[in-house]
Design an enzyme around this catalytic site. Sequence first.
Site, PDB file in Angstrom:
ATOM      1  N   ASP A 140       0.852  -1.194   0.000  1.00 53.61           N
ATOM      2  CA  ASP A 140       0.000   0.000   0.000  1.00 53.61           C
ATOM      3  C   ASP A 140       0.884   1.238   0.000  1.00 53.61           C
ATOM      4  O   ASP A 140       2.076   1.169   0.332  1.00 53.61           O
ATOM      5  CB  ASP A 140      -0.935  -0.010   1.228  1.00 53.61           C
ATOM      6  CG  ASP A 140      -2.232   0.764   0.973  1.00 53.61           C
ATOM      7  OD1 ASP A 140      -2.165   1.929   0.526  1.00 53.61           O
ATOM      8  OD2 ASP A 140      -3.311   0.207   1.219  1.00 53.61           O
TER       9      ASP A 140
ATOM     10  N   SER B 207     -15.619  -3.413 -10.484  1.00 51.04           N
ATOM     11  CA  SER B 207     -16.723  -2.785  -9.743  1.00 51.04           C
ATOM     12  C   SER B 207     -18.020  -2.982 -10.514  1.00 51.04           C
ATOM     13  O   SER B 207     -18.009  -3.021 -11.763  1.00 51.04           O
ATOM     14  CB  SER B 207     -16.468  -1.289  -9.582  1.00 51.04           C
ATOM     15  OG  SER B 207     -17.653  -0.649  -9.124  1.00 51.04           O
TER      16      SER B 207
ATOM     17  N   TYR C  20     -13.550   6.680 -13.666  1.00 58.06           N
ATOM     18  CA  TYR C  20     -13.502   5.512 -12.762  1.00 58.06           C
ATOM     19  C   TYR C  20     -14.258   4.334 -13.384  1.00 58.06           C
ATOM     20  O   TYR C  20     -13.769   3.201 -13.393  1.00 58.06           O
ATOM     21  CB  TYR C  20     -14.100   5.895 -11.406  1.00 58.06           C
ATOM     22  CG  TYR C  20     -14.195   4.717 -10.448  1.00 58.06           C
ATOM     23  CD1 TYR C  20     -13.066   4.209  -9.818  1.00 58.06           C
ATOM     24  CD2 TYR C  20     -15.425   4.100 -10.189  1.00 58.06           C
ATOM     25  CE1 TYR C  20     -13.148   3.121  -8.947  1.00 58.06           C
ATOM     26  CE2 TYR C  20     -15.519   3.016  -9.320  1.00 58.06           C
ATOM     27  CZ  TYR C  20     -14.373   2.538  -8.702  1.00 58.06           C
ATOM     28  OH  TYR C  20     -14.459   1.449  -7.851  1.00 58.06           O
TER      29      TYR C  20
ATOM     30  N   LYS D 250     -12.744   0.606 -14.452  1.00 62.34           N
ATOM     31  CA  LYS D 250     -13.211  -0.685 -13.931  1.00 62.34           C
ATOM     32  C   LYS D 250     -13.733  -1.578 -15.056  1.00 62.34           C
ATOM     33  O   LYS D 250     -13.684  -2.805 -14.959  1.00 62.34           O
ATOM     34  CB  LYS D 250     -14.279  -0.464 -12.851  1.00 62.34           C
ATOM     35  CG  LYS D 250     -13.690   0.163 -11.579  1.00 62.34           C
ATOM     36  CD  LYS D 250     -12.614  -0.731 -10.965  1.00 62.34           C
ATOM     37  CE  LYS D 250     -11.997  -0.199  -9.717  1.00 62.34           C
ATOM     38  NZ  LYS D 250     -10.997  -1.095  -9.121  1.00 62.34           N
TER      39      LYS D 250
ATOM     40  N   PRO E 180     -17.460  -5.677  -6.869  1.00 59.64           N
ATOM     41  CA  PRO E 180     -18.353  -5.374  -5.736  1.00 59.64           C
ATOM     42  C   PRO E 180     -19.332  -4.256  -6.063  1.00 59.64           C
ATOM     43  O   PRO E 180     -19.060  -3.385  -6.888  1.00 59.64           O
ATOM     44  CB  PRO E 180     -17.389  -4.890  -4.635  1.00 59.64           C
ATOM     45  CG  PRO E 180     -16.004  -5.190  -5.122  1.00 59.64           C
ATOM     46  CD  PRO E 180     -16.084  -5.225  -6.614  1.00 59.64           C
TER      47      PRO E 180
HETATM   48  N1  LIG Z   1     -16.082   0.823  -1.730  1.00 58.90           N
HETATM   49  C1  LIG Z   1     -16.859   0.582  -2.789  1.00 58.90           C
HETATM   50  O1  LIG Z   1     -18.051   0.960  -2.839  1.00 58.90           O
HETATM   51  C2  LIG Z   1     -16.323  -0.180  -3.966  1.00 58.90           C
HETATM   52  C3  LIG Z   1     -17.242  -0.723  -4.891  1.00 58.90           C
HETATM   53  C4  LIG Z   1     -16.750  -1.439  -5.972  1.00 58.90           C
HETATM   54  C5  LIG Z   1     -15.392  -1.609  -6.132  1.00 58.90           C
HETATM   55  N2  LIG Z   1     -14.537  -1.078  -5.225  1.00 58.90           N
HETATM   56  C6  LIG Z   1     -13.118  -1.313  -5.426  1.00 58.90           C
HETATM   57  O2  LIG Z   1     -12.618  -2.031  -4.311  1.00 58.90           O
HETATM   58  C7  LIG Z   1     -11.264  -1.654  -4.069  1.00 58.90           C
HETATM   59  C8  LIG Z   1     -11.098  -1.161  -2.651  1.00 58.90           C
HETATM   60  O3  LIG Z   1     -12.022  -0.136  -2.405  1.00 58.90           O
HETATM   61  P1  LIG Z   1     -12.137   0.571  -0.974  1.00 58.90           P
HETATM   62  O4  LIG Z   1     -13.453   1.250  -0.939  1.00 58.90           O
HETATM   63  O5  LIG Z   1     -11.737  -0.372   0.106  1.00 58.90           O
HETATM   64  O6  LIG Z   1     -11.030   1.678  -1.163  1.00 58.90           O
HETATM   65  P2  LIG Z   1     -10.298   2.576  -0.099  1.00 58.90           P
HETATM   66  O7  LIG Z   1     -10.140   3.904  -0.735  1.00 58.90           O
HETATM   67  O8  LIG Z   1     -10.989   2.490   1.242  1.00 58.90           O
HETATM   68  O9  LIG Z   1      -8.882   1.847  -0.005  1.00 58.90           O
HETATM   69  C9  LIG Z   1      -8.067   1.805  -1.137  1.00 58.90           C
HETATM   70  C10 LIG Z   1      -6.677   1.403  -0.672  1.00 58.90           C
HETATM   71  O10 LIG Z   1      -5.838   1.440  -1.826  1.00 58.90           O
HETATM   72  C11 LIG Z   1      -4.675   2.187  -1.500  1.00 58.90           C
HETATM   73  N3  LIG Z   1      -4.142   2.815  -2.715  1.00 58.90           N
HETATM   74  C12 LIG Z   1      -4.681   3.830  -3.424  1.00 58.90           C
HETATM   75  N4  LIG Z   1      -3.863   4.154  -4.446  1.00 58.90           N
HETATM   76  C13 LIG Z   1      -2.789   3.318  -4.369  1.00 58.90           C
HETATM   77  C14 LIG Z   1      -1.607   3.177  -5.121  1.00 58.90           C
HETATM   78  N5  LIG Z   1      -1.342   3.980  -6.172  1.00 58.90           N
HETATM   79  N6  LIG Z   1      -0.713   2.230  -4.775  1.00 58.90           N
HETATM   80  C15 LIG Z   1      -0.948   1.427  -3.703  1.00 58.90           C
HETATM   81  N7  LIG Z   1      -2.056   1.518  -2.941  1.00 58.90           N
HETATM   82  C16 LIG Z   1      -2.958   2.466  -3.267  1.00 58.90           C
HETATM   83  C17 LIG Z   1      -5.135   3.212  -0.480  1.00 58.90           C
HETATM   84  O11 LIG Z   1      -4.035   3.720   0.261  1.00 58.90           O
HETATM   85  C18 LIG Z   1      -6.112   2.391   0.344  1.00 58.90           C
HETATM   86  O12 LIG Z   1      -5.463   1.672   1.392  1.00 58.90           O
HETATM   87  C19 LIG Z   1     -10.916  -0.633  -5.135  1.00 58.90           C
HETATM   88  O13 LIG Z   1     -10.373  -1.311  -6.262  1.00 58.90           O
HETATM   89  C20 LIG Z   1     -12.274  -0.064  -5.506  1.00 58.90           C
HETATM   90  O14 LIG Z   1     -12.279   0.493  -6.807  1.00 58.90           O
HETATM   91  C21 LIG Z   1     -14.965  -0.360  -4.143  1.00 58.90           C
END
Ligand SMILES: NC(=O)c1ccc[n+]([C@@H]2O[C@H](COP(=O)([O-])OP(=O)(O)OC[C@H]3O[C@@H](n4cnc5c(N)ncnc54)[C@H](O)[C@@H]3O)[C@@H](O)[C@H]2O)c1
Length: 251
Positions: free
Chosen positions: A36, A142, A155, A159, A185
């Site tokens: 991370d 996503s 975004y 995805k 998700p």
């Molecule tokens: N939360 C949602 O509603 C949702 C829905 C569908 C898909 N997603 C996907 O699920 C995944 C996680 O989502 P989340 O809501 O837990 O996100 P979040 O923002 O809570 O966490 C994302 C993590 O990725 C890390 N990160 C960001 N850019 C980075 C980089 N360049 N290098 C290394 N680490 C990096 C951040 O530091 C963080 O720890 C993502 O791929 C997101 O697109 C999320």
Amino acid sequence: MDLAGRVAIVTGGAMGIGFAIAEALAAQGASVVIADLKDGAAAADKLRAKGHKAAHVDADVSSEDDTRRMARVAADTFGRIDILVNNAAIYSTLSLKPFEQLTVADWRKMLDVNVIGQFLCCKAVLPAFKTNGGGRIINISSGVAFKGNPGMLHYVASKGAIVSMTRTLATELGEHGVLVNSVAPGFTLSDGVHRNPGLAGTVAAFSVRNRALKRDMLPADVVGAVSFFAGPSAAFITGQTLVVDGGAYYH
Ligand SMILES: NC(=O)c1ccc[n+]([C@@H]2O[C@H](COP(=O)([O-])OP(=O)(O)OC[C@H]3O[C@@H](n4cnc5c(N)ncnc54)[C@H](O)[C@@H]3O)[C@@H](O)[C@H]2O)c1
């Protein structure tokens, strides 16, 4: 303990969905490397405190040098790499805006992290997978890629690219015994989402109304699909995307 003896890298695993995935894989016996931008050390500490095997590496997935170092740290620490979960992405820091307000710089940053980042991580672990004679890649996409949600065109496109990339990588890597699948998700109340009132406040209620299962989706709801693709039950499944959203989009 389906994953005993396996070594998994989870990008973006310091918090949110990524941390939930890291914890689930560790609970199944995998040694987990959290990669991370920040806070990986604290997340790995939390896993070790629960008796799991864990390490961390500070890495930006959009940097080729960092992703190579990530693979090196995993192999040096635990001796091999078996599973890559491409979870890191720009999402929860997004502010929703109409597409004509997005700039080329917004797009480039998004594609650099969300698409090229996954490409670089796959490339970095491939030599270790070839040495093993196989491996598993799980790319986090996503549900927005299928629904065309407004306010985040770059975004949504990033995805959608993950779904396509998963298919081509599966085709190219099958001969090496590498299985590539994706989990998409629905809107999930992750740590990052909780910190963004624009998302948590507006999208959460709308999402619950529009899914078959009328409750909020939590990071823990994503982990079953990822564990499945990482484990022995999915040994003949590749190139697929599984939508996990409580029944909002039937894919
Ligand atoms: N939360 C949602 O509603 C949702 C829905 C569908 C898909 N997603 C996907 O699920 C995944 C996680 O989502 P989340 O809501 O837990 O996100 P979040 O923002 O809570 O966490 C994302 C993590 O990725 C890390 N990160 C960001 N850019 C980075 C980089 N360049 N290098 C290394 N680490 C990096 C951040 O530091 C963080 O720890 C993502 O791929 C997101 O697109 C999320």
